[in-house]
Design a protein around this motif. Structure first.
Motif, PDB file in Angstrom:
ATOM      1  N   ARG A   1     -11.234 -19.283  38.964  1.00 14.82           N
ATOM      2  CA  ARG A   1     -10.694 -18.468  40.049  1.00 14.82           C
ATOM      3  C   ARG A   1      -9.215 -18.777  40.223  1.00 14.82           C
ATOM      4  NH1 ARG A   1     -14.909 -16.652  43.450  1.00 14.82           N
ATOM      5  NH2 ARG A   1     -13.281 -15.344  44.371  1.00 14.82           N
ATOM      6  N   THR A   2      -8.492 -17.866  40.872  1.00 14.65           N
ATOM      7  CA  THR A   2      -7.108 -18.095  41.261  1.00 14.65           C
ATOM      8  C   THR A   2      -6.938 -17.531  42.672  1.00 14.65           C
ATOM      9  OG1 THR A   2      -6.150 -15.992  40.537  1.00 14.65           O
ATOM     10  CG2 THR A   2      -6.373 -17.737  38.857  1.00 14.65           C
TER      11      THR A   2
ATOM     12  N   ARG B   1     -17.135 -20.764  37.872  1.00 12.50           N
ATOM     13  CA  ARG B   1     -16.293 -19.694  37.344  1.00 12.50           C
ATOM     14  C   ARG B   1     -14.826 -19.936  37.671  1.00 12.50           C
ATOM     15  NH1 ARG B   1     -19.982 -15.120  40.130  1.00 12.50           N
ATOM     16  NH2 ARG B   1     -19.378 -16.493  41.855  1.00 12.50           N
TER      17      ARG B   1
ATOM     18  N   TYR C   1     -15.091 -24.297  46.474  1.00 11.85           N
ATOM     19  CA  TYR C   1     -14.017 -24.175  45.501  1.00 11.85           C
ATOM     20  C   TYR C   1     -13.436 -25.558  45.241  1.00 11.85           C
ATOM     21  CZ  TYR C   1     -14.339 -19.354  47.133  1.00 11.85           C
ATOM     22  OH  TYR C   1     -14.797 -18.113  47.482  1.00 11.85           O
TER      23      TYR C   1
ATOM     24  N   ARG D   1      -5.010 -22.471  39.841  1.00  9.41           N
ATOM     25  CA  ARG D   1      -6.302 -22.237  39.204  1.00  9.41           C
ATOM     26  C   ARG D   1      -7.322 -23.269  39.686  1.00  9.41           C
ATOM     27  NH1 ARG D   1      -5.579 -18.518  35.305  1.00  9.41           N
ATOM     28  NH2 ARG D   1      -7.702 -18.856  34.580  1.00  9.41           N
TER      29      ARG D   1
ATOM     30  N   ASP E   1      -7.401 -13.793  43.443  1.00  9.76           N
ATOM     31  CA  ASP E   1      -8.715 -13.201  43.693  1.00  9.76           C
ATOM     32  C   ASP E   1      -8.924 -12.844  45.161  1.00  9.76           C
ATOM     33  OD1 ASP E   1      -9.397 -13.527  41.012  1.00  9.76           O
ATOM     34  OD2 ASP E   1     -10.266 -15.509  41.346  1.00  9.76           O
TER      35      ASP E   1
ATOM     36  N   ASP F   1     -15.123 -21.944  41.252  1.00  5.53           N
ATOM     37  CA  ASP F   1     -15.988 -21.758  42.411  1.00  5.53           C
ATOM     38  C   ASP F   1     -17.293 -22.523  42.230  1.00  5.53           C
ATOM     39  OD1 ASP F   1     -17.627 -20.263  40.707  1.00  5.53           O
ATOM     40  OD2 ASP F   1     -16.971 -18.328  41.520  1.00  5.53           O
TER      41      ASP F   1
END
Length: 203
Positions: free
Chosen positions: A78-79, A76, A149, A69, A82, A72
């Motif tokens: 993200r993993t 938000r 990221y 995990r 995605d 961005d």
């Protein structure tokens, strides 16, 4: 406190990277010339393409990864899931890592040239000091084609068994690890692009 000379520090850092690579290879069952013969199909093709500037890349049978995990540039959640459906070059880096800083423009150039619906460079900062430091660095080096990221928890390193930075993993469109490289590389070189082309053809 004993002061270490820069040359000694560099030697120790190099030894640490080699040790990390050895731990990874042992974990994957690699490190033996006979292992190349054991590779089959896609993995063998990818292993054969790892030459020149990316000769230290090690291919392997697809390996399922635990959830990772991060956030961005917009904050938000993200993993890695995605990015399913794409071949992903996942680069773990930090602003305090000199080799990471040096290779970032090359990663950006690779994304600019080869990024598509089928392939993406995902540069994941494990910078504990936050999103804005990573954002400022990418702007400083002119990395205009990479997404931002970051994992401020630092858990990605341990989850992905990245014992040194930079570490770069190649992920199949199914999200499985199909190889990795410990240490920096000239990712905009013809050798690196040939490796990505081989992976796109194989997976």
């Amino acid at each position: 406190m004993v002061q270490m000379k820069p040359k000694l520090i560099a030697m120790l850092a190099g030894a640490a990277l080699l040790a990390a690579g050895a731990v990874y290879l042992i974990g994957r069952g690699g490190g033996n010339p006979d292992d190349e013969a054991a590779l089959s199909g896609s993995a063998a093709a990818l292993d054969a393409a790892a030459t020149g500037e990316v000769a230290n890349f090690r291919a392997g049978a697809p390996l399922a990864l635990p959830e990772v995990r991060f956030v961005d540039g917009e904050g938000r959640d993200r993993t890695l899931a995605d990015f399913r459906g794409k071949l992903v070059l996942l680069n773990l880096w930090a602003t305090w890592c000199a080799p990471c800083r040096e290779e970032m423009p090359a990663l950006d150039a690779l994304q600019a040239e080869m990024g598509s619906e089928r392939f993406e460079v995902v540069a994941l900062s494990v910078e504990r000091n936050g999103l804005e430091l990573a954002r400022a660095f990418l702007k400083e080096v002119g990395a205009a084609h990479l997404g931002l990221y970051t994992d401020t928890s630092g858990k990605a390193n341990f989850t992905l068994k990245a014992f040194g930075l930079p570490t770069t993993l190649l992920l199949s469109p199914e999200g499985e690890e199909i190889g990795r490289m410990v240490g920096p590389a000239h990712w905009d070189s013809e050798d690196a692009k040939a490796l990505i082309e081989a992976a796109l053809a194989a997976y």
